[in-house]
Structure formats: C-alpha cells, structure tokens
Design a protein around this motif. Structure first.
Motif, PDB file in Angstrom:
ATOM      1  N   ASN A   4       0.838  -1.197   0.000  1.00 17.83           N
ATOM      2  CA  ASN A   4       0.000   0.000   0.000  1.00 17.83           C
ATOM      3  C   ASN A   4       0.870   1.243   0.000  1.00 17.83           C
ATOM      4  O   ASN A   4       1.955   1.255   0.581  1.00 17.83           O
ATOM      5  CB  ASN A   4      -0.922   0.015   1.222  1.00 17.83           C
ATOM      6  N   GLU A   5       0.362   2.287  -0.640  1.00 13.11           N
ATOM      7  CA  GLU A   5       1.114   3.529  -0.751  1.00 13.11           C
ATOM      8  C   GLU A   5       0.354   4.655  -0.061  1.00 13.11           C
ATOM      9  O   GLU A   5      -0.875   4.725  -0.131  1.00 13.11           O
ATOM     10  CB  GLU A   5       1.313   3.870  -2.229  1.00 13.11           C
ATOM     11  N   TYR A   6       1.112   5.530   0.605  1.00 15.06           N
ATOM     12  CA  TYR A   6       0.529   6.634   1.360  1.00 15.06           C
ATOM     13  C   TYR A   6       1.244   7.928   0.997  1.00 15.06           C
ATOM     14  O   TYR A   6       2.434   7.928   0.681  1.00 15.06           O
ATOM     15  CB  TYR A   6       0.672   6.396   2.868  1.00 15.06           C
ATOM     16  N   GLN A   7       0.515   9.034   1.070  1.00 11.66           N
ATOM     17  CA  GLN A   7       1.092  10.364   0.887  1.00 11.66           C
ATOM     18  C   GLN A   7       1.277  10.970   2.279  1.00 11.66           C
ATOM     19  O   GLN A   7       0.315  11.088   3.030  1.00 11.66           O
ATOM     20  CB  GLN A   7       0.159  11.249   0.045  1.00 11.66           C
ATOM     21  N   VAL A   8       2.514  11.309   2.613  1.00 12.53           N
ATOM     22  CA  VAL A   8       2.847  11.828   3.938  1.00 12.53           C
ATOM     23  C   VAL A   8       3.183  13.309   3.828  1.00 12.53           C
ATOM     24  O   VAL A   8       3.933  13.716   2.935  1.00 12.53           O
ATOM     25  CB  VAL A   8       4.050  11.066   4.542  1.00 12.53           C
ATOM     26  N   THR A   9       2.633  14.117   4.733  1.00 16.11           N
ATOM     27  CA  THR A   9       2.952  15.538   4.750  1.00 16.11           C
ATOM     28  C   THR A   9       3.792  15.855   5.977  1.00 16.11           C
ATOM     29  O   THR A   9       3.617  15.257   7.028  1.00 16.11           O
ATOM     30  CB  THR A   9       1.677  16.406   4.762  1.00 16.11           C
ATOM     31  N   GLY A  10       4.731  16.788   5.792  1.00 19.14           N
ATOM     32  CA  GLY A  10       5.553  17.245   6.892  1.00 19.14           C
ATOM     33  C   GLY A  10       6.977  16.720   6.880  1.00 19.14           C
ATOM     34  O   GLY A  10       7.811  17.188   7.646  1.00 19.14           O
ATOM     35  N   GLN A  34       9.385   1.619   2.422  1.00 20.42           N
ATOM     36  CA  GLN A  34      10.120   2.567   1.587  1.00 20.42           C
ATOM     37  C   GLN A  34       9.507   3.937   1.846  1.00 20.42           C
ATOM     38  O   GLN A  34       8.304   4.111   1.683  1.00 20.42           O
ATOM     39  CB  GLN A  34      10.006   2.202   0.114  1.00 20.42           C
ATOM     40  N   VAL A  35      10.334   4.885   2.244  1.00 22.43           N
ATOM     41  CA  VAL A  35       9.821   6.215   2.562  1.00 22.43           C
ATOM     42  C   VAL A  35      10.754   7.257   1.964  1.00 22.43           C
ATOM     43  O   VAL A  35      11.971   7.118   1.998  1.00 22.43           O
ATOM     44  CB  VAL A  35       9.636   6.394   4.095  1.00 22.43           C
ATOM     45  N   SER A  36      10.167   8.303   1.366  1.00 20.44           N
ATOM     46  CA  SER A  36      10.960   9.338   0.720  1.00 20.44           C
ATOM     47  C   SER A  36      10.435  10.719   1.099  1.00 20.44           C
ATOM     48  O   SER A  36       9.289  11.059   0.786  1.00 20.44           O
ATOM     49  CB  SER A  36      10.900   9.179  -0.804  1.00 20.44           C
ATOM     50  N   GLY A  40       7.452  12.544  -0.637  1.00 17.09           N
ATOM     51  CA  GLY A  40       6.358  12.495   0.328  1.00 17.09           C
ATOM     52  C   GLY A  40       5.621  11.173   0.312  1.00 17.09           C
ATOM     53  O   GLY A  40       4.493  11.077   0.769  1.00 17.09           O
ATOM     54  N   ARG A  41       6.260  10.152  -0.219  1.00 21.52           N
ATOM     55  CA  ARG A  41       5.608   8.843  -0.350  1.00 21.52           C
ATOM     56  C   ARG A  41       6.112   7.838   0.675  1.00 21.52           C
ATOM     57  O   ARG A  41       7.287   7.819   1.020  1.00 21.52           O
ATOM     58  CB  ARG A  41       5.856   8.254  -1.749  1.00 21.52           C
ATOM     59  N   LEU A  42       5.195   7.007   1.122  1.00 19.63           N
ATOM     60  CA  LEU A  42       5.488   5.890   2.006  1.00 19.63           C
ATOM     61  C   LEU A  42       4.872   4.657   1.364  1.00 19.63           C
ATOM     62  O   LEU A  42       3.679   4.660   1.042  1.00 19.63           O
ATOM     63  CB  LEU A  42       4.875   6.126   3.391  1.00 19.63           C
ATOM     64  N   VAL A  43       5.673   3.632   1.131  1.00 22.33           N
ATOM     65  CA  VAL A  43       5.178   2.387   0.555  1.00 22.33           C
ATOM     66  C   VAL A  43       5.461   1.278   1.565  1.00 22.33           C
ATOM     67  O   VAL A  43       6.602   1.083   1.978  1.00 22.33           O
ATOM     68  CB  VAL A  43       5.862   2.074  -0.797  1.00 22.33           C
ATOM     69  N   VAL A  44       4.397   0.589   1.965  1.00 28.14           N
ATOM     70  CA  VAL A  44       4.505  -0.450   2.988  1.00 28.14           C
ATOM     71  C   VAL A  44       4.052  -1.783   2.400  1.00 28.14           C
ATOM     72  O   VAL A  44       2.957  -1.884   1.842  1.00 28.14           O
ATOM     73  CB  VAL A  44       3.643  -0.111   4.224  1.00 28.14           C
ATOM     74  N   VAL A  67      -2.241  10.082   4.259  1.00 31.07           N
ATOM     75  CA  VAL A  67      -3.484   9.553   3.686  1.00 31.07           C
ATOM     76  C   VAL A  67      -3.104   8.465   2.698  1.00 31.07           C
ATOM     77  O   VAL A  67      -2.009   8.481   2.135  1.00 31.07           O
ATOM     78  CB  VAL A  67      -4.326  10.638   2.972  1.00 31.07           C
ATOM     79  N   ARG A  68      -4.000   7.532   2.512  1.00 26.91           N
ATOM     80  CA  ARG A  68      -3.754   6.462   1.550  1.00 26.91           C
ATOM     81  C   ARG A  68      -3.747   7.059   0.150  1.00 26.91           C
ATOM     82  O   ARG A  68      -4.647   7.816  -0.215  1.00 26.91           O
ATOM     83  CB  ARG A  68      -4.856   5.394   1.687  1.00 26.91           C
ATOM     84  N   ALA A  69      -2.745   6.755  -0.629  1.00 27.32           N
ATOM     85  CA  ALA A  69      -2.661   7.240  -2.010  1.00 27.32           C
ATOM     86  C   ALA A  69      -3.601   6.424  -2.876  1.00 27.32           C
ATOM     87  O   ALA A  69      -3.785   5.229  -2.655  1.00 27.32           O
ATOM     88  CB  ALA A  69      -1.228   7.125  -2.518  1.00 27.32           C
ATOM     89  N   VAL A  70      -4.191   7.085  -3.840  1.00 29.77           N
ATOM     90  CA  VAL A  70      -5.152   6.395  -4.711  1.00 29.77           C
ATOM     91  C   VAL A  70      -4.497   5.855  -5.944  1.00 29.77           C
ATOM     92  O   VAL A  70      -3.520   6.324  -6.399  1.00 29.77           O
ATOM     93  CB  VAL A  70      -6.281   7.317  -5.172  1.00 29.77           C
TER      94      VAL A  70
END
Length: 70
Positions: A4-10, A34-36, A40-44, A67-70
């Motif tokens: 799953n991929e997420y968009q992370v802010t901050g 994987q986080v960048s 701003g992406r987090l892949v788990v 938030v979960r990326a679409v």
C-alpha cells in the motif's frame, strides 16, 4: 502479501524518514518500508493483516500526517 502507498505531509529530511520507518516497522506483519521525504511517499509491504489504520496511526505517532494514495 499486500503493498500500500501513502502520501505523507511534513517530511523534510532523512531524520523524518527514519522516524516514520521506525514507527511503522513496529507493526506486526510489516515486511518492507520505503519512505521518501523528497516525494512524500510511504510504501509499505506486509501481510494482509496490516491495516491502513495501523499505518496511519504509526505515521501520526512519528509526528506526521498521511493519507492512503489512490
């Protein structure tokens, strides 16, 4: 196994990435993170028992929002 991929802010730096990696890594069933900060992406990747709410809570505990990326 699910990915799953997420968009992370901050996130702004490697320390931010490390904080998120540590918190998410404590969740049972997580296999790969994987986080960048740059994207701003987090892949788990983990077992099907890992829920979005667990990932989002871990990111919040690290001091960021996601938030979960679409």
């Amino acid at each position: 196994m699910a990915t799953n991929e997420y968009q992370v802010t901050g996130m702004t730096c490697g320390h931010c990435e490390m904080s998120i990696r540590e918190e998410v890594g404590e969740i049972a069933g997580v296999q790969d993170i994987q986080v960048s900060a740059q994207t701003g992406r987090l892949v788990v990747t983990g077992s099907d028992s890992v829920e979005d709410s667990q990932i989002l809570t871990a990111v919040t505990e690290a001091g960021y929002s996601a938030v979960r990326a679409v």
